[in-house]
Design an enzyme around this catalytic site. Sequence first.
Site, short mmCIF file in Angstrom:
data_model
loop_
_atom_site.label_atom_id
_atom_site.label_comp_id
_atom_site.label_asym_id
_atom_site.label_seq_id
_atom_site.Cartn_x
_atom_site.Cartn_y
_atom_site.Cartn_z
N GLY A 18 0.84 -1.25 -0.04
CA GLY A 18 -0.07 -0.05 0.09
C GLY A 18 0.75 1.49 -0.04
N ALA A 19 1.93 1.25 -0.71
CA ALA A 19 3.14 2.33 -0.59
C ALA A 19 2.65 3.38 -1.31
CB ALA A 19 4.26 1.77 -0.75
N TYR A 35 -15.49 -3.05 7.30
CA TYR A 35 -13.99 -2.57 7.63
C TYR A 35 -13.76 -3.10 9.10
CZ TYR A 35 -10.52 0.93 8.78
OH TYR A 35 -9.41 1.70 9.31
N LYS A 55 -10.62 -5.07 10.32
CA LYS A 55 -9.47 -4.85 11.08
C LYS A 55 -9.17 -5.35 12.52
CE LYS A 55 -7.97 -1.78 8.33
NZ LYS A 55 -6.40 -2.01 7.97
#
Length: 261
Positions: free
Chosen positions: A18-19, A168, A172
């Site tokens: 996710g950079a 979400y 998480k």
Amino acid sequence: MVYLGMNDLNGKRVLITGASGGIGRSIALKLAEHNARLALQYRDKSKIDRVIEEIKSINSNNNDVIALYADVSSYNDVKAMVDQVKERFKGIDALIAAAGYPISREEWFTDPLSISDDLLDKAWSVDLKGSYHCVRAVAPIMKRQGNGSIVLIGSTPALVGDVYGLAYTLAKAAVIALAKSLALALAPEVRVNCLVLGSIATDANLKALSSKEVYEMSKSIPLKRFGSAEEVAHVAAFLVSDASEYITGQSIVVDGGEVRL
């Protein structure tokens, strides 16, 4: 700004997923300041090209940066990516799994009892399965090396619940559990921790919220503001450095004091 114990980041081989934006981008820029060797996973070529240009502007001497396309929801993609990183760097010292499903405002405010299987699958495929795939691929390398640090990304709703964002939140919460379990499974060679984030002023979050919503949400935060992605990056850098070598299995909350455990 240089913190005590951060000098050992020089030359560390770090894979960041996710950079190309948000938290992952900020972590990449922070580690570049400390001369880490970076492997950056991306899905958007134009965005990762800009990140690499930013890295060059921050540290023109840091030429050991590679960008790798991979779909983290696919273990085959992740394994191929990790094999490339291992071949280039001859090992991997740290993994920061920052890739996350980009949940939309509409998806976030879906009634908790009306969430589709498709939305559940999207969140779980990237956040949970993506994190697990990355750990599964890098852990054997770190175990053979005799050391390694893994940082996963959770979220405060996973600790205290939320009326909305259930898909979400569930993903998480599972990531937090994954970090705790893997910290036991991979010790003593590999440390695994989870950054549990509150309201962070990423471009995606600010785009999804009105200025009034940001103001109202900030009222419940003791520090009275959203955190910055750079502030998250400071903590991530600490966790992959040797300064944190006695920390594992922890959920480290970065939220301005909103959640007090």
